[in-house]
Design an enzyme around this catalytic site. Structure first.
Site, mmCIF file in Angstrom:
data_model
loop_
_atom_site.group_PDB
_atom_site.id
_atom_site.type_symbol
_atom_site.label_atom_id
_atom_site.label_comp_id
_atom_site.label_asym_id
_atom_site.label_seq_id
_atom_site.Cartn_x
_atom_site.Cartn_y
_atom_site.Cartn_z
ATOM 1 N N ARG A 10 -40.131 -6.805 -62.357
ATOM 2 C CA ARG A 10 -41.612 -7.391 -62.272
ATOM 3 C C ARG A 10 -42.499 -6.285 -62.336
ATOM 4 N NH1 ARG A 10 -38.119 -9.515 -58.193
ATOM 5 N NH2 ARG A 10 -37.749 -11.921 -58.094
ATOM 6 N N HIS A 35 -45.473 -10.543 -67.021
ATOM 7 C CA HIS A 35 -44.257 -11.425 -66.849
ATOM 8 C C HIS A 35 -43.508 -11.879 -68.139
ATOM 9 C CE1 HIS A 35 -42.704 -12.439 -62.803
ATOM 10 N NE2 HIS A 35 -42.315 -13.740 -63.281
ATOM 11 N N LYS A 84 -38.526 -8.965 -53.936
ATOM 12 C CA LYS A 84 -39.142 -9.821 -53.163
ATOM 13 C C LYS A 84 -38.418 -9.805 -51.751
ATOM 14 C CE LYS A 84 -41.476 -12.946 -56.441
ATOM 15 N NZ LYS A 84 -41.493 -14.458 -56.862
ATOM 16 N N HIS A 142 -32.786 -12.801 -58.657
ATOM 17 C CA HIS A 142 -33.256 -14.201 -58.184
ATOM 18 C C HIS A 142 -32.251 -14.395 -57.113
ATOM 19 C CE1 HIS A 142 -34.976 -15.615 -62.420
ATOM 20 N NE2 HIS A 142 -36.085 -14.966 -61.560
ATOM 21 N N TYR A 170 -34.346 -20.260 -68.067
ATOM 22 C CA TYR A 170 -34.364 -19.604 -69.111
ATOM 23 C C TYR A 170 -33.209 -20.098 -70.260
ATOM 24 C CZ TYR A 170 -36.990 -16.151 -66.815
ATOM 25 O OH TYR A 170 -37.983 -15.490 -66.185
ATOM 26 N N ARG A 212 -40.665 -9.876 -68.920
ATOM 27 C CA ARG A 212 -39.595 -10.291 -68.112
ATOM 28 C C ARG A 212 -38.932 -11.382 -68.487
ATOM 29 N NH1 ARG A 212 -37.376 -9.908 -62.680
ATOM 30 N NH2 ARG A 212 -37.135 -11.810 -61.698
#
Length: 333
Positions: free
Chosen positions: A177, A277, A201, A303, A312, A280
């Site tokens: 990110r 993004h 995150k 994730h 994806y 990514r």
């Protein structure tokens, strides 16, 4: 904030939520902070969603979570999606997040013994429209990466151009990110082993391999450009520096990508514009196209759930469908 409103329809009459409701929400938010490690922005969104919910309960005269019914929750969620009092309805994605916050609160209350049942168990959140990530074809990625800035008067690559190339290669070579890239420190990168630590995150960290192209670009930048840039600043561990020697910001990184996209002739405005993004998304899509397992890609992207990564796989299916439609002699009806 566009699409948000302070209280739902019917909750704006000045009624104050009961102390028991406020205590339950505080306990749940503390749980999300300490036990789940949710990011500050996510917590702020949940707090707003639950404040709205408490306002709705107060307007209905509900003073304790144990008195909440499934119908009351459904009415609250329906009001979020309706236009009232001059306020626009919440977007589907925002309403879905609000539903998640409410359901999480009731699950927490049941687990902590604050209630004897979970009335939200059978309440379905609004279905958000699924937008497929925007991924660039490989040729476009290569064109983008090869548009590092101009050379100087002596014919050598300028320090900022070396930085720009290293940043773009790092973003695509690791799937980072933009916040992870600009937040990376020199000690987070091991050029000998070809890996980097990315801090994602919720305070989660992961170890990600760096491809050969990105390693060479990073090596050139760290040896030939960063020392000179760092001399102009006060000393920072950040890998990527601005012209004054300070850490590169997310806005600065976005500007670098935008200029590179313009030089490569890619779209920089509108819904299909190249963004940080985008690299990514391209990283994930190209890995899956190359045969990578979705669980591996999940780990590489950081994730928390594989369902986030599975979007994806829809991109690659769409690509396969396009190839089939143009190549198979009996694909068209």
């Amino acid at each position: 904030m566009t699409g948000e409103r302070p209280t739902p329809d019917g909750a704006g009459g000045g009624e104050q939520p009961a102390p028991a409701l406020r205590r339950a929400v505080r306990g749940y938010l503390d749980h999300l902070t300490v036990e789940r490690g949710l990011a500050a922005n996510t917590l702020a969104s949940y707090r707003r969603d639950l404040d709205r919910y408490l306002g709705s309960l107060a307007a209905a005269g509900v003073t304790d979570l144990s008195a909440v019914s499934a119908e009351e929750i459904e009415r609250h969620l329906a009001r979020l999606r309706a236009s009232a009092d001059g306020h626009p309805p919440l977007a589907v994605s925002s309403a879905a997040r609000a539903a998640s916050a409410v359901r999480g609160l009731h699950r927490f209350a049941l687990r902590e013994g604050l209630t004897g049942a979970d009335p939200s168990r059978d309440v379905r959140p609004p279905a958000a429209s699924r937008r497929l990530p925007r991924a660039l074809p490989l040729d476009d990625v290569v064109a983008l990466l090869e548009t590092a800035g101009p050379v100087d008067a002596a014919g050598d690559t300028a320090p900022l151009a070396l930085r720009d190339r290293a940043l773009l290669e790092f973003l695509y070579g690791t799937g980072a990110r933009i916040s992870e890239a600009v937040g990376a420190a020199v000690d987070d990168v091991d050029l000998d082993d070809g890996v980097t630590v990315l801090r994602g995150k919720g305070g989660r960290t992961r170890l990600v391999p760096i491809g050969g192209y990105a390693l060479r670009a990073l090596g050139a930048y760290l040896v030939r450009a960063r020392p000179g840039l760092a001399a102009a600043g006060r000393g920072t561990p950040a890998i990527f520096l601005n012209a004054r020697g300070g850490p590169l910001t997310r806005q600065g990184a976005w500007g670098i990508l935008r200029r590179a996209a313009q030089r490569a002739g890619l779209t920089v405005d509108g819904p299909r514009a190249v963004s940080p993004h985008t690299l990514r998304h391209s990283y994930a899509t190209h890995l899956l196209d190359g045969g990578a397992d979705v669980r591996v890609v999940q780990e590489l992207l950081g994730h928390a759930s594989v369902t986030t990564t599975q979007v994806y796989t829809l991109v690659t299916v769409e690509r396969l469908r396009e190839v089939y439609a143009t190549a198979h002699p009996r694909a068209l009806h």
